[in-house]
Motif scaffolding. Structure first.
Motif, PDB file in Angstrom:
ATOM      1  N   CYS A 141      -5.083   8.200   0.843  1.00 36.44           N
ATOM      2  CA  CYS A 141      -4.925   9.808   0.410  1.00 36.44           C
ATOM      3  C   CYS A 141      -5.601  10.567   1.586  1.00 36.44           C
ATOM      4  CB  CYS A 141      -5.241  10.257  -1.015  1.00 36.44           C
ATOM      5  SG  CYS A 141      -5.329  11.898  -1.025  1.00 36.44           S
ATOM      6  N   HIS A 142      -4.971  11.523   2.179  1.00 31.36           N
ATOM      7  CA  HIS A 142      -5.462  12.448   3.268  1.00 31.36           C
ATOM      8  C   HIS A 142      -4.702  13.840   3.120  1.00 31.36           C
ATOM      9  CE1 HIS A 142      -2.775   9.807   5.645  1.00 31.36           C
ATOM     10  NE2 HIS A 142      -2.034  11.114   5.845  1.00 31.36           N
ATOM     11  N   ASP A 143      -4.716  14.483   1.781  1.00 34.60           N
ATOM     12  CA  ASP A 143      -4.380  16.032   1.725  1.00 34.60           C
ATOM     13  C   ASP A 143      -5.285  16.692   1.238  1.00 34.60           C
ATOM     14  OD1 ASP A 143      -4.350  15.186  -0.915  1.00 34.60           O
ATOM     15  OD2 ASP A 143      -2.322  15.188  -1.255  1.00 34.60           O
ATOM     16  N   ALA A 178     -10.458   1.016  -7.543  1.00 36.94           N
ATOM     17  CA  ALA A 178     -11.699   1.423  -7.003  1.00 36.94           C
ATOM     18  C   ALA A 178     -11.328   2.528  -5.962  1.00 36.94           C
ATOM     19  CB  ALA A 178     -12.697   0.474  -6.393  1.00 36.94           C
ATOM     20  N   VAL A 179     -11.790   3.648  -6.003  1.00 35.16           N
ATOM     21  CA  VAL A 179     -11.327   4.668  -5.109  1.00 35.16           C
ATOM     22  C   VAL A 179     -12.526   5.212  -4.281  1.00 35.16           C
ATOM     23  CG1 VAL A 179     -10.649   7.298  -5.042  1.00 35.16           C
ATOM     24  CG2 VAL A 179      -9.513   5.762  -6.637  1.00 35.16           C
ATOM     25  N   LYS A 180     -12.690   4.962  -3.177  1.00 37.53           N
ATOM     26  CA  LYS A 180     -13.488   5.391  -2.099  1.00 37.53           C
ATOM     27  C   LYS A 180     -13.381   6.988  -1.776  1.00 37.53           C
ATOM     28  CE  LYS A 180     -15.498   3.022   1.228  1.00 37.53           C
ATOM     29  NZ  LYS A 180     -15.675   2.220   2.547  1.00 37.53           N
ATOM     30  N   ARG A 181     -14.304   7.772  -1.847  1.00 39.89           N
ATOM     31  CA  ARG A 181     -14.049   9.188  -1.541  1.00 39.89           C
ATOM     32  C   ARG A 181     -15.059   9.502  -0.282  1.00 39.89           C
ATOM     33  NH1 ARG A 181     -15.335  14.696  -5.183  1.00 39.89           N
ATOM     34  NH2 ARG A 181     -13.953  16.226  -3.794  1.00 39.89           N
ATOM     35  N   PRO A 231       0.947  -1.102   0.048  1.00 41.51           N
ATOM     36  CA  PRO A 231      -0.060  -0.103   0.080  1.00 41.51           C
ATOM     37  C   PRO A 231       0.642   1.354  -0.248  1.00 41.51           C
ATOM     38  CG  PRO A 231      -0.865  -1.627   1.736  1.00 41.51           C
ATOM     39  CD  PRO A 231       0.649  -2.142   1.187  1.00 41.51           C
ATOM     40  N   ARG A 232       0.382   2.333  -0.895  1.00 43.34           N
ATOM     41  CA  ARG A 232       1.121   3.643  -0.954  1.00 43.34           C
ATOM     42  C   ARG A 232       0.145   4.625  -0.783  1.00 43.34           C
ATOM     43  NH1 ARG A 232       1.658   3.590  -7.527  1.00 43.34           N
ATOM     44  NH2 ARG A 232       0.678   5.615  -7.611  1.00 43.34           N
ATOM     45  N   LYS A 233       0.869   5.748  -0.419  1.00 46.20           N
ATOM     46  CA  LYS A 233       0.224   7.135  -0.328  1.00 46.20           C
ATOM     47  C   LYS A 233      -0.087   7.843  -1.681  1.00 46.20           C
ATOM     48  CE  LYS A 233      -0.260  11.264   2.480  1.00 46.20           C
ATOM     49  NZ  LYS A 233       0.270  12.118   3.397  1.00 46.20           N
ATOM     50  N   PHE A 234      -1.151   8.197  -1.874  1.00 47.28           N
ATOM     51  CA  PHE A 234      -1.371   8.842  -3.096  1.00 47.28           C
ATOM     52  C   PHE A 234      -1.490  10.472  -2.986  1.00 47.28           C
ATOM     53  CE2 PHE A 234      -2.582   4.721  -4.168  1.00 47.28           C
ATOM     54  CZ  PHE A 234      -2.351   4.428  -5.661  1.00 47.28           C
ATOM     55  N   SER A 235      -1.402  11.102  -3.626  1.00 48.48           N
ATOM     56  CA  SER A 235      -1.680  12.531  -3.618  1.00 48.48           C
ATOM     57  C   SER A 235      -3.074  12.718  -4.257  1.00 48.48           C
ATOM     58  CB  SER A 235      -0.832  13.368  -4.494  1.00 48.48           C
ATOM     59  OG  SER A 235      -0.953  13.308  -5.841  1.00 48.48           O
ATOM     60  N   TYR A 236      -3.653  13.786  -3.843  1.00 45.26           N
ATOM     61  CA  TYR A 236      -5.039  14.003  -4.336  1.00 45.26           C
ATOM     62  C   TYR A 236      -5.084  14.461  -5.691  1.00 45.26           C
ATOM     63  CZ  TYR A 236      -9.774  16.556  -4.846  1.00 45.26           C
ATOM     64  OH  TYR A 236     -10.988  16.739  -5.145  1.00 45.26           O
TER      65      TYR A 236
END
Length: 289
Positions: A129-131, A92-95, A50-55
């Motif tokens: 992602c949390h930015d 799949a991206v959960k927002r 798992p990795r951190k994504f940018s917004y």
């Protein structure tokens, strides 16, 4: 029906479901030995960590969260079909709904829980992602939607072999969460719509927004206040408002009954101009009687 009878039903049902879970898992272990290990494609290997994504990355991957890519919507967020161009991989991206306090709590719970887990019958976490005050979770994309969709569509095309395979997969996931992790994981919202399916109809349990970690040896102790989804909640939870390992086993049993009967956990019927709710477990119990 008297409360004492409901409690007895809950206890008997839980006992039966424990036996069923053990049987399913033992059969699964034998099945796995015969089949051998599953092959994994190159793209999948590239996203196992798992990795951190940018917004910005996820906004681009979802075409600015376009409605055309909307896969589903829950109480605290929406899920979008997306595409990672750098590795040519669907995700799949959960927002999480902006400014949703409960949504943030579920996001936090899901990230802290699922990053510890790795099993073939759990939805794989790819990143988060949390930015920009945005909270998003990135999962593998499963093209066959969920079990609820296939069981309750008209006509239902799930043959028994597929249903059996799905039930064994879900049982294997639950056994892993309760017995094979360093910390017991209480999912607390096992239901057919949270059982996702890949192209080969392998079951993968998802949505860990209500999950809680329990120290080894304390899997049968109560945890924080909890209510899952109506129709799947063990009877004792209505009195205690707490979850235990057996509560998840009860919810698994309801899904198993859905798989076997094709009926919903709770159905709404009309009679003499009035609408009534009927519970699958009560209907099965009456037939058994």
């Amino acid at each position: 029906m008297a409360m004492g009878s409901l409690a007895n039903i809950g206890s008997i049902s839980a006992s039966l479901l424990v036996l069923g879970l053990v049987w399913f898992y033992c059969r699964r272990r034998n099945y796995s030995r015969k089949d051998g290990t599953m092959s994994v494609n190159v793209n999948r290997e590239m996203v196992t960590a798992p990795r951190k994504f940018s917004y910005k990355e996820l906004r681009l991957a979802t075409s600015n969260f376009a409605d055309e890519g909307l896969l589903g919507e829950g109480g605290f967020g929406k899920v979008y079909l997306s595409f990672l161009r750098d590795i040519s991989y669907n995700i799949a991206v959960k927002r999480v709904t902006p400014n949703s306090q409960q949504g943030f709590k579920e996001y936090e719970s899901e990230i802290t829980t699922i990053t510890r887990l790795r099993h073939r019958n759990l939805v794989q976490l790819i990143g988060w992602c949390h930015d920009n005050n945005q909270f998003l979770i990135v999962y593998e994309f499963l093209p066959n939607k969920n079990l609820d969709y296939h069981l309750h569509r008209e006509p239902c095309l799930l043959i028994w072999d597929k249903r059996y395979k799905i039930a064994m997969g879900l049982a294997s996931a639950l056994f892993y969460l309760q017995e094979e992790c360093n910390q017991c994981v209480l999912h607390r919202d096992i239901k057919s719509s949270n059982v996702l399916l890949d192209l080969s109809f392998n079951a993968k349990l998802g949505d860990f927004g209500l999950a809680r970690l329990v120290d080894p040896g304390q899997g049968s102790q109560t945890t924080q206040v909890m209510l899952g989804t109506e129709g799947y909640i063990a009877p004792e939870c209505h009195d205690t408002y707490k979850a235990i390992k057996e509560s998840d086993i009860y919810s698994f049993g309801i899904v198993a009954l859905e798989i076997a009967t094709g009926n919903k956990a709770i159905a709404v019927i009309e009679r003499n101009g009035q609408r009534f709710k009927t519970k699958l477990v009560e209907w099965v119990w009456e037939l058994y009687g």
